[in-house]
Design a protein around this motif. Structure first.
Motif, PDB file in Angstrom:
ATOM      1  N   TYR A  79       0.844  -1.192   0.000  1.00  0.00           N
ATOM      2  CA  TYR A  79       0.000   0.000   0.000  1.00  0.00           C
ATOM      3  C   TYR A  79       0.882   1.247   0.000  1.00  0.00           C
ATOM      4  O   TYR A  79       2.028   1.227   0.460  1.00  0.00           O
ATOM      5  CB  TYR A  79      -0.909   0.005   1.230  1.00  0.00           C
ATOM      6  N   VAL A 107       5.236   3.000  -9.878  1.00  0.00           N
ATOM      7  CA  VAL A 107       4.363   3.640  -8.894  1.00  0.00           C
ATOM      8  C   VAL A 107       3.205   4.365  -9.562  1.00  0.00           C
ATOM      9  O   VAL A 107       2.079   4.355  -9.059  1.00  0.00           O
ATOM     10  CB  VAL A 107       5.176   4.611  -8.012  1.00  0.00           C
ATOM     11  N   THR A 148       1.741   3.741 -12.605  1.00  0.00           N
ATOM     12  CA  THR A 148       0.798   2.919 -13.362  1.00  0.00           C
ATOM     13  C   THR A 148       0.432   1.616 -12.674  1.00  0.00           C
ATOM     14  O   THR A 148      -0.574   0.996 -13.025  1.00  0.00           O
ATOM     15  CB  THR A 148       1.378   2.587 -14.742  1.00  0.00           C
ATOM     16  N   GLY A 149       1.271   1.165 -11.733  1.00  0.00           N
ATOM     17  CA  GLY A 149       1.050  -0.125 -11.099  1.00  0.00           C
ATOM     18  C   GLY A 149       1.552  -1.293 -11.908  1.00  0.00           C
ATOM     19  O   GLY A 149       1.451  -2.456 -11.469  1.00  0.00           O
ATOM     20  N   LEU A 204      -1.197  -0.811  -4.080  1.00  0.00           N
ATOM     21  CA  LEU A 204      -0.390  -0.745  -5.289  1.00  0.00           C
ATOM     22  C   LEU A 204      -0.407  -2.080  -6.011  1.00  0.00           C
ATOM     23  O   LEU A 204      -0.713  -2.160  -7.201  1.00  0.00           O
ATOM     24  CB  LEU A 204       1.048  -0.351  -4.956  1.00  0.00           C
ATOM     25  N   THR A 205      -0.068  -3.159  -5.277  1.00  0.00           N
ATOM     26  CA  THR A 205       0.002  -4.478  -5.891  1.00  0.00           C
ATOM     27  C   THR A 205       0.102  -5.519  -4.798  1.00  0.00           C
ATOM     28  O   THR A 205       0.280  -5.190  -3.615  1.00  0.00           O
ATOM     29  CB  THR A 205       1.211  -4.575  -6.847  1.00  0.00           C
ATOM     30  N   ALA A 240       7.522  -2.628  -9.401  1.00  0.00           N
ATOM     31  CA  ALA A 240       6.236  -2.030  -9.771  1.00  0.00           C
ATOM     32  C   ALA A 240       6.430  -0.561 -10.103  1.00  0.00           C
ATOM     33  O   ALA A 240       7.149   0.159  -9.390  1.00  0.00           O
ATOM     34  CB  ALA A 240       5.235  -2.176  -8.627  1.00  0.00           C
TER      35      ALA A 240
END
Length: 753
Positions: free
Chosen positions: A568, A617, A619-620, A580-581, A615
């Protein structure tokens, strides 16, 4: 064919008839684009954006000073060093560009400048090296932007009381660095290193044409130079200047006083690392290239007898566009630069000699004599070798200007200031007999006015890594941001007198996870444990918060939480924490654009398979960095301070003598570098790597298991990344309590666990 050749000769004679004209060197657009590219990008391990953000609190190169962004001010410097004014009198009589010449084989520095058009003395100028290092305020009415002027602008930008004055001097600093970079670019132009006037159809005109979007092939040459610079060896800038009249070591960028005109092989590139050169740019250009007026004359090299061979290459057939005829060129094959085994076109063999067997009437013969030996094919070969140096060498200059680094920590009623540079900080005696060498502390009031607070005079050198005693002061009650101070060094840095280093401190905060009444929360305090604040007031008792990581701009906390697990992003102002992922153990890239983490893939059950990912940040989007075959564990990544490497915990590394896990390195793209902690790691599990701020060491936790839980312990170590030597950091036995997840303080002096 012979008739085609003759027609091509006659037509191209009309097109390329040389008209002598003194002019600028590289075009304004070329200077501007190179400067902007360097300002915007991370080159040779230096990022201007990162430096300004970390050291001066300037968030971006788009920050405005005098209504111009920093990147625009660098472009302005690229333009105005040549063309500061449209004033006719200025351009005819006192133009700056007459001082943009340096002949490295001249007997003295005083003789190395431009001697005037056709040697008449009209519009003559001094050596670029002298011009670049003129005493403050002595260039001319078009502006004072010598190295000493720009250093003074930087000092005033950091220390002036009035905020508008500081703003103006920051603008002058960035523009002035751009003008100094312009001078470096000019040393990649043969005319500027062989004391030759310019031509309408000359090298700089060819380079200007490379900017055209329609010139696809030419633009590719320019873009390749931007993408693959040849850098100057920065260690040469820690050496003294070879010229007493210009004693700042940046003189080495222009001329290291190595090549005297007799040994061109002294200007060869580094064979081991061809992307780095240690020869002065003027020396390299003078020894290996020619101008229309200095083809095999005026200088010993390149030599017609020993440096070149005559070889046929393609030349455009002007009578039948799109077709080619053969033209002979002098191909550089020896005596310094040879472009590897390929050679390169030094000049065209003049048509009078090459086609002397042709039947040409007397009128045509006069035209044939005027055919330029320097055509676009020659200049393209020049650009491929010279433009990468124009980029890389001027990048070295900006790196050198901002090489100084300070750190400050609160101690015993004041600030303890550390020299984080690679060179010592000391004092020197100026021309008026004053000792110059001190560290001064300022603060800003609510109205923006900057006030002096305290200072420390250097009586002995402050070595790299060494700290001052606490510079004691009473914290000012009118400080706009309590705990924020401006620290300025002014003195001698390495071999440079008059150097300036700045640091804007921010109140240090420690972020940590705290489990309270069965609920995990994220809390901050100052470094002394005061001012405790809950920054993420989680109310979900089922949510377990793990690893946290503060973004480089200190505005966002990444953290992992289970169940999930997921990563997060907590906005510290808005207090929102979107996902985020999926994954765990986040670590930010230094530019704040990516997060590296580990994720269990679910493959090869029942054993875990953990891999590393990055990742984006914004666009994810997620990119895999590892993908080992079979059950494996690549976990707990940590991005290096310079962004080039990632440290992580690697399961069962090869060749590590039985170590279960070792700290290993990969580059930022996922290419393996290898383990750094396995030399005495039998039975050990190394985890939780954390880079020191200077990137030289990694702290980590070592779990040693000796057959039973009662004979098992966790202790803290660090490894020197270069030497791969280990140091045990604590004196505990490791049995009474375990030591996990180290985190360095910003000044590199302390580790929290």
């Amino acid at each position: 064919m012979r008739n085609n050749i003759r027609n091509a000769v006659l037509l191209s004679s009309l097109i390329t008839l040389l008209i002598c004209k003194f002019s600028y060197a590289l075009s304004v657009g070329t200077h501007q684009e190179i400067n902007e590219h360097i300002a915007r990008n991370n080159l040779n391990g230096f990022s201007l954006t990162s430096y300004l953000k970390k050291n001066l609190g300037i968030e971006s190169i788009t920050a405005s000073f005098r209504f111009r962004g920093i990147w625009q001010l660098f472009r302005d410097g690229g333009e105005y060093e040549d063309d500061p004014s449209d004033n006719l009198f200025s351009n005819l009589y006192i133009s700056r560009y007459t001082n943009h010449f340096h002949n490295p084989v001249a007997p003295t520095l005083a003789d190395a400048g431009f001697t005037g058009i056709w040697g008449t003395g009209f519009k003559s100028g001094e050596s670029t090296i002298l011009w670049s290092q003129r005493p403050k305020g002595t260039q001319n009415r078009e502006g004072n932007y010598s190295w000493h002027d720009v250093r003074e602008y930087y000092r005033l930008a950091l220390t002036s009381p009035n905020p508008d004055t500081r703003n103006r001097y920051f603008a002058e600093t960035f523009r002035g660095i751009g003008q100094q970079m312009h001078l470096v670019h000019d040393m990649s132009v043969p005319e500027h290193t062989r004391n030759d006037g310019h031509y309408v159809r000359a090298y700089e005109a060819f380079v200007k044409n490379l900017h055209s979007a329609q010139n696809i092939q030419g633009r590719a040459v320019f873009d390749a130079a931007l993408a693959n610079p040849i850098f100057f060896d920065m260690s040469q800038l820690s050496q003294p200047s070879p010229f007493a009249e210009a004693d700042v070591p940046i003189a080495n960028l222009f001329d290291g006083n190595v090549y005297d005109g007799s040994k061109p092989d002294d200007t060869k590139d580094n064979i081991v690392n061809p992307s780095v050169s240690s020869i002065g740019l003027a020396e390299y250009t003078n020894a290996n290239f020619v101008t229309p007026d200095t083809i095999f004359r005026g200088f010993s090299y390149p030599s017609k007898q020993t440096s070149v061979t005559k070889e046929e290459r393609d030349f455009p057939d002007y009578v039948n566009p799109g077709n080619f005829v053969k033209r002979k060129y002098y191909i550089k094959r020896a005596d310094g630069e040879t472009n590897g085994t390929e050679g390169y076109r030094l000049a065209g063999v003049d048509y009078l000699n090459f086609y002397r067997e042709l039947t040409v009437d007397p009128e045509e013969l006069e035209l044939v004599k005027t055919i330029a030996p320097m055509d676009d094919f020659v200049y393209e070969d020049y650009a491929k070798l010279l433009l990468p140096r124009a980029v890389g060498y001027s990048a070295a200059l900006i790196n050198y200007f901002f090489r100084g680094k300070l750190a400050a920590s609160y101690s015993d009623g004041g600030l303890e200031v550390t020299n984080r540079s690679s060179e010592e900080m000391s004092f020197y005696t100026d021309s008026e007999g004053n000792n110059v060498g001190e560290i001064t502390i300022y603060y800003d009031m609510a109205d923006g006015r900057r006030e002096y607070l305290a200072s420390y005079e250097l009586t002995t050198p402050l070595e790299p890594g060494e700290s001052t005693p606490p510079i004691v002061f009473s914290p000012p009650t009118e400080n706009e941001k309590p705990g924020r101070y401006i620290v300025v060094f002014h003195g001698k840095l390495g071999k440079e007198e008059g150097a300036v280093v700045g640091l804007v401190t921010e109140p240090s905060k420690v972020y940590y996870v705290s489990r309270r009444n069965g609920v995990y929360k994220i809390v901050s305090t100052d470094e002394n444990g005061n001012g405790e604040t809950v920054v993420f007031d989680n109310q979900d008792a089922g949510l377990t918060i793990g690893k946290i990581a503060l973004s480089p701009d200190k505005k966002t906390l990444a953290f992992d939480a289970a169940p999930g697990p997921g990563i997060y992003l907590l906005d510290l102002e808005e207090k929102q924490a979107p996902l985020l992922t999926s994954g765990a153990w986040p670590s930010w890239s230094p530019d704040g654009k990516k997060i590296v983490f580990h994720r269990e893939t679910g493959n090869y059950l029942p054993l875990a398979d953990v891999e590393l990912f990055a990742a984006d940040v914004a666009t994810g989007a997620v990119t895999p960095l590892t993908n080992a075959v079979g059950s494996s564990k690549s976990a707990m990544p940590a991005w290096s301070p310079d962004g080039s490497r990632i440290a992580y915990s690697l399961f069962e590394p090869e060749g590590c003598g039985g170590a279960l896990q070792a700290i290993a390195l990969m580059d930022s793209a996922g290419n393996q570098i290898g383990p750094v902690t396995c030399q005495d790691g039998t039975g050990a599990t190394d985890s939780s790597p954390a880079w020191s701020p200077d990137g030289k060491e990694i702290a980590f936790t070592r779990h040693t298991y000796r057959g039973s839980m009662t004979d098992s312990y966790h202790k803290l170590y660090k490894v020197d990344v270069g030497a791969q030597t280990l140091t045990e950091l604590t004196d505990s036995t490791g049995f009474d309590y375990a030591e996990f997840t180290p985190a360095w303080s910003p000044d590199g002096k302390k580790i929290a666990i």
